[in-house]
Design an enzyme around this catalytic site. Structure first.
Site, PDB file in Angstrom:
ATOM      1  N   HIS A   1      11.276  18.566 -53.969  1.00 14.16           N
ATOM      2  CA  HIS A   1      11.135  19.146 -55.034  1.00 14.16           C
ATOM      3  C   HIS A   1      10.228  18.405 -55.943  1.00 14.16           C
ATOM      4  CE1 HIS A   1      14.252  21.754 -53.747  1.00 14.16           C
ATOM      5  NE2 HIS A   1      15.099  20.880 -53.713  1.00 14.16           N
TER       6      HIS A   1
ATOM      7  N   GLU B   1      19.179  17.705 -58.065  1.00 15.29           N
ATOM      8  CA  GLU B   1      20.210  18.392 -57.522  1.00 15.29           C
ATOM      9  C   GLU B   1      21.280  17.358 -57.242  1.00 15.29           C
ATOM     10  OE1 GLU B   1      17.840  21.652 -54.633  1.00 15.29           O
ATOM     11  OE2 GLU B   1      19.138  20.055 -53.955  1.00 15.29           O
TER      12      GLU B   1
ATOM     13  N   ARG C   1       7.952  22.906 -48.613  1.00 18.50           N
ATOM     14  CA  ARG C   1       8.754  22.701 -47.389  1.00 18.50           C
ATOM     15  C   ARG C   1       7.931  21.660 -46.325  1.00 18.50           C
ATOM     16  NH1 ARG C   1       9.613  27.844 -49.156  1.00 18.50           N
ATOM     17  NH2 ARG C   1      11.702  28.507 -49.522  1.00 18.50           N
TER      18      ARG C   1
END
Length: 395
Positions: free
Chosen positions: A98, A133, A280
């Site tokens: 990210h 996260e 990705r």
């Protein structure tokens, strides 16, 4: 203002488990679909509804953001700054990175100016926000997070001894630093065609060996599970490069921006900044932009012992410290006597197990495992009674 139970959307992604949410929380799955994620929040791709109003959480917030979110959160973010999820992985998710906040803003603006559609398969930046996260394990939870120490990467690739990677490994040995790791990683990411297949075939032959170090045995176990779903994907090599993390129920870890990671198997709670920006790096048929991936990746190794969070415990509450302001996360063990909590922002509570009653003024709601509620900041304080375990998301 009142406290509301939430009606939440389940996302049926292919990697999800068909049984975990049903077994843990009694969720129906009449269509036998993979139930990958339960979203709790105001994200446009899966906004919760307030029961019994039938109103979306985003509409409710927009009507009176200062009272619902609290003045500070409303002024700084203008929206609920986090998305809270139950995540149930049966098969591996993609390896991903990210981008940080500044790069997310720049990337989103640039792709918008270029006219790349928000839903285009080659779009990297879906919004201008970062996506830190936290993951809290409900079941045993397998994942990869951050680069191994370079000496461990060298040791593992030495042990597997892939002839087609001999030159690149020698270069990493010559420069065993973050710059050397960056070059080695980039080399793997740009492999294609016969060259990539040759390396993967050499690696698969290693699976048949009987004598391996403990570290390689664990890595090979992960790689073998990946081959079942992504037989010709360079991400099969990832366990040799990335830290393997296995969380026991009740353990948590934080995932920093610019850090490669992947969720492999298990059910957990996940809280993140409200963003959908993903670059990705493997274990996926989706678009991989190697240049953008490498420029948004930190090649600093992370010692394995630094990955799990150490909670701060006080009076039956575990607070998991995180280095961002977008969200905070607590786990509360609720039991008599009555516990009083004070709001500093809007909150979402999720019942992990047991049954808990929430009281504030005339409001009196019961929650059982799998249910969640939204608490506006203006409630100021509330009380919890009963016997159970509650996860608390706020900022």
């Amino acid at each position: 203002m009142a406290i509301f139970k939430l009606k939440n959307r389940i996302q049926n992604y292919a990697w999800g488990s068909k049984t975990s949410m049903a077994d843990l929380f009694g969720f129906d799955n009449v269509d036998d679909q993979p139930q990958a994620e339960l979203w709790m929040g105001a994200h446009p791709n899966g906004c919760s509804e307030l029961e019994p109003l039938g109103e979306s959480l985003s509409d409710y917030i927009n009507k009176n953001a200062h009272e619902v979110l609290g003045r500070y959160t409303a002024q700084r973010y203008g929206q609920l700054p986090f998305l809270f999820k139950v995540l149930a992985a049966h098969t591996p998710l993609s390896i991903q990175v990210h981008p940080n906040k500044a790069n997310s803003e720049r990337g989103f603006e640039l792709e918008t100016k270029k006219g790349v559609a928000l839903d285009a398969s080659n779009r990297n930046y879906k919004d201008p926000n970062h996506k830190p996260e936290l993951v809290y394990a409900i079941t045993k939870y397998k994942a990869m997070n951050g680069f191994r120490p370079v000496r461990h990467v060298i040791s593992l690739f030495d042990e597997v001894a892939l002839p087609s990677l001999e030159f690149e490994l020698e270069a990493l040995k010559t420069e065993p630093s973050k710059d050397g790791l960056k070059r080695f990683f980039t080399t793997l990411m740009v492999l294609s065609g016969a060259e990539k297949l040759a390396i993967l075939n050499e690696f698969k032959e290693v699976f048949e060996r009987s004598n391996m170090s403990v570290m390689l045995q664990q890595a090979i176990g992960y790689s073998q599970s990946f081959v079942e779903y992504y037989s010709d994907d360079i991400g099969i090599l990832a366990p040799l490069i990335l830290n393997i993390v296995e969380l026991e129920p009740g353990e948590a870890m934080f995932l920093h921006a610019e850090t490669p990671h992947a969720y492999v198997k298990g059910t957990a709670l996940e809280i993140m900044a409200s963003s959908d920006n993903v670059l990705r790096a493997g274990l996926t048929p989706k678009h991989i932009d190697v240049d953008e991936l490498v420029s948004n990746t930190s090649f600093e190794s992370i010692p394995l012992e630094q990955l799990k969070l150490t909670p701060i415990s006080a009076e039956g509450r575990l607070r998991f410290p995180v280095p961002v302001d977008d969200f905070a996360f607590d786990v509360l063990n609720v039991g008599n006597p009555v516990r009083e909590l004070h709001t500093r922002s809007a909150e979402i509570l999720f019942c992990i197990e047991g049954e808990v009653k929430i009281c504030s003024g005339d409001v009196n709601l019961s929650m059982k495992a799998g249910e969640s509620v939204f608490i506006p900041c203006s409630i100021s304080s509330y009380w919890l009674t009963g016997e159970g375990k509650i996860a608390r998301a706020y900022n």
